[in-house]
Design an enzyme around this catalytic site. Sequence first.
Site, mmCIF file in Angstrom:
data_model
loop_
_atom_site.group_PDB
_atom_site.id
_atom_site.type_symbol
_atom_site.label_atom_id
_atom_site.label_comp_id
_atom_site.label_asym_id
_atom_site.label_seq_id
_atom_site.Cartn_x
_atom_site.Cartn_y
_atom_site.Cartn_z
ATOM 1 C CE1 TYR A 54 41.600 46.742 36.773
ATOM 2 C CE2 TYR A 54 43.506 46.918 35.317
ATOM 3 C CZ TYR A 54 42.528 46.157 35.941
ATOM 4 O OH TYR A 54 42.499 44.803 35.728
ATOM 5 C CE LYS A 82 43.760 41.920 34.776
ATOM 6 N NZ LYS A 82 43.602 40.461 34.996
HETATM 7 P P1 NAD Z 1 35.901 37.339 40.484
HETATM 8 O O1 NAD Z 1 36.046 37.979 41.801
HETATM 9 O O2 NAD Z 1 34.692 36.552 40.239
HETATM 10 O O3 NAD Z 1 37.169 36.440 40.142
HETATM 11 C C1 NAD Z 1 38.451 36.693 40.646
HETATM 12 C C2 NAD Z 1 38.972 35.367 41.133
HETATM 13 O O4 NAD Z 1 40.336 35.455 41.533
HETATM 14 C C3 NAD Z 1 38.191 34.806 42.323
HETATM 15 O O5 NAD Z 1 37.623 33.566 42.001
HETATM 16 C C4 NAD Z 1 39.255 34.664 43.389
HETATM 17 O O6 NAD Z 1 39.055 33.537 44.201
HETATM 18 C C5 NAD Z 1 40.496 34.506 42.536
HETATM 19 N N1 NAD Z 1 41.746 34.722 43.271
HETATM 20 C C6 NAD Z 1 42.153 35.845 43.907
HETATM 21 N N2 NAD Z 1 43.334 35.631 44.521
HETATM 22 C C7 NAD Z 1 43.684 34.342 44.255
HETATM 23 C C8 NAD Z 1 44.772 33.510 44.626
HETATM 24 N N3 NAD Z 1 45.773 33.963 45.395
HETATM 25 N N4 NAD Z 1 44.799 32.242 44.161
HETATM 26 C C9 NAD Z 1 43.811 31.759 43.403
HETATM 27 N N5 NAD Z 1 42.733 32.486 43.028
HETATM 28 C C10 NAD Z 1 42.675 33.762 43.468
HETATM 29 O O7 NAD Z 1 36.038 38.548 39.419
HETATM 30 P P2 NAD Z 1 36.147 38.555 37.830
HETATM 31 O O8 NAD Z 1 35.780 39.930 37.439
HETATM 32 O O9 NAD Z 1 35.410 37.408 37.250
HETATM 33 O O10 NAD Z 1 37.720 38.390 37.588
HETATM 34 C C11 NAD Z 1 38.296 37.349 36.815
HETATM 35 C C12 NAD Z 1 39.372 37.883 35.890
HETATM 36 O O11 NAD Z 1 38.763 38.721 34.911
HETATM 37 C C13 NAD Z 1 40.448 38.729 36.562
HETATM 38 O O12 NAD Z 1 41.705 38.445 35.970
HETATM 39 C C14 NAD Z 1 40.045 40.128 36.182
HETATM 40 O O13 NAD Z 1 41.141 40.998 36.186
HETATM 41 C C15 NAD Z 1 39.527 39.899 34.794
HETATM 42 N N6 NAD Z 1 38.676 40.955 34.231
HETATM 43 C C16 NAD Z 1 37.560 41.364 34.879
HETATM 44 C C17 NAD Z 1 36.764 42.356 34.314
HETATM 45 C C18 NAD Z 1 35.517 42.855 35.021
HETATM 46 O O14 NAD Z 1 35.061 43.942 34.733
HETATM 47 N N7 NAD Z 1 34.916 42.096 35.919
HETATM 48 C C19 NAD Z 1 37.116 42.926 33.095
HETATM 49 C C20 NAD Z 1 38.278 42.486 32.442
HETATM 50 C C21 NAD Z 1 39.043 41.486 33.030
HETATM 51 O O1 0WE Z 2 40.632 43.355 37.064
HETATM 52 C C1 0WE Z 2 39.630 43.806 37.559
HETATM 53 C C2 0WE Z 2 39.388 43.699 39.049
HETATM 54 C C3 0WE Z 2 40.651 43.467 39.793
HETATM 55 C C4 0WE Z 2 40.586 43.516 41.289
HETATM 56 C C5 0WE Z 2 39.523 43.969 42.039
HETATM 57 C C6 0WE Z 2 39.617 43.973 43.443
HETATM 58 C C7 0WE Z 2 38.524 44.499 44.323
HETATM 59 C C8 0WE Z 2 38.574 43.944 45.730
HETATM 60 C C9 0WE Z 2 41.725 43.107 41.945
HETATM 61 N N1 0WE Z 2 41.829 43.109 43.285
HETATM 62 C C10 0WE Z 2 40.801 43.522 44.036
HETATM 63 N N2 0WE Z 2 40.958 43.537 45.392
HETATM 64 C C11 0WE Z 2 39.961 43.775 46.244
HETATM 65 O O2 0WE Z 2 40.141 43.807 47.490
HETATM 66 N N3 0WE Z 2 38.709 44.454 36.746
HETATM 67 C C12 0WE Z 2 39.023 44.615 35.355
HETATM 68 C C13 0WE Z 2 37.471 45.046 37.247
HETATM 69 C C14 0WE Z 2 37.762 46.487 37.511
HETATM 70 O O3 0WE Z 2 38.462 46.836 38.602
HETATM 71 C C15 0WE Z 2 38.632 48.206 38.544
HETATM 72 C C16 0WE Z 2 38.032 48.698 37.379
HETATM 73 C C17 0WE Z 2 37.486 47.588 36.711
HETATM 74 C C18 0WE Z 2 36.773 47.599 35.402
HETATM 75 C C19 0WE Z 2 39.296 49.056 39.421
HETATM 76 C C20 0WE Z 2 39.317 50.413 39.155
HETATM 77 C C21 0WE Z 2 38.751 50.905 37.989
HETATM 78 C C22 0WE Z 2 38.096 50.058 37.099
#
Ligand code: NAD
Ligand code: 0WE
Length: 258
Positions: A158, A165
Amino acid sequence: MLNLTGKNALVTGIANNRSIAWGIAQQLHAAGANLGVTYLPDDKGRFEKKVAELVEPLQPSLFLPCDVQNDAQVQETFDTIRDRWGKLDILIHCLAFANKDDLTGDFSNVSRQGFDLALEVSAYSLIQLSRAAKPLMTEGGSIVTLTYLGGVKVIPNYNVMGIAKAALEMNVRYLAAELGPQNVRVNAISAGPIRTLASSAVGGILDMIHHVEETAPLRRTVTQAEVGNAAAFLCSDLSSGITGQILYVDAGYEIMGM
Ligand code: NAD
Ligand code: 0WE
């Protein structure tokens, strides 16, 4: 009952039908909120078309491009909200970005540029959007962002996102203190791992999901709908006494030590 009728809600971060923001938008809509949706524009307009088709059933009254790295676009978004809605009640911040190369290998290899990018898009953007929302939240409001356990504990790979975060969670507290006097609440949901566009691009995410399924108290991961329900709660009067908090929606994983 959870009732968001008469509330104007701006939802950022919908990329596709697996996005956590999509789960949130559906629950806010079900609770009666009037939606505005922003998307990250790309050169070919592919995202715009995809997201527009996806959200069509929720009948958003605003649909706007908003790249948080583009100050003019952010300004335009909130100018439009002011002109069209007059007031804003709910802001959902559901976006993050780091270079893919920075989410693997040694943490200390992150470049200054990579560090700045991750913190700008994933943490500074909450300050930026909250500042723009502040004058529009004239009847109080609720701001909700999404965070992850990797901002509090070390999660392999991460890496720089963990630092982003950690900053984001501290932003929540400082913003809550600043905006509290105008009855604007600021909270984060710390979601457990969910398969989305962002997480699927990460190597080993399936193994992490399996680990959670084996060890979390509920023996499963959470869904976008469950995160959406928690967000709807944090946006509603049911949570009127809660601000500055990080709410874990993670099937209980965070409490486990071993
Ligand atoms: P996702 O890819 O569906 O959403 C990420 C979004 O960020 C996308 O819609 C993308 O367009 C947007 N984004 C990236 N760069 C941007 C920019 N410069 N301006 C505007 N928008 C931008 O993935 P997700 O997992 O739904 O992520 C949403 C949030 O949830 C993130 O903050 C992520 O860290 C958090 N999160 C995800 C998980 C997981 O496991 N998926 C767990 C905990 C928290
Ligand atoms: O916040 C996130 C995802 C964040 C994320 C993911 C990507 C992948 C593609 C931010 N930037 C990028 N850029 C890219 O080009 N999560 C909480 C999901 C997530 O991401 C991980 C996790 C988990 C869970 C990365 C490493 C280990 C665990």
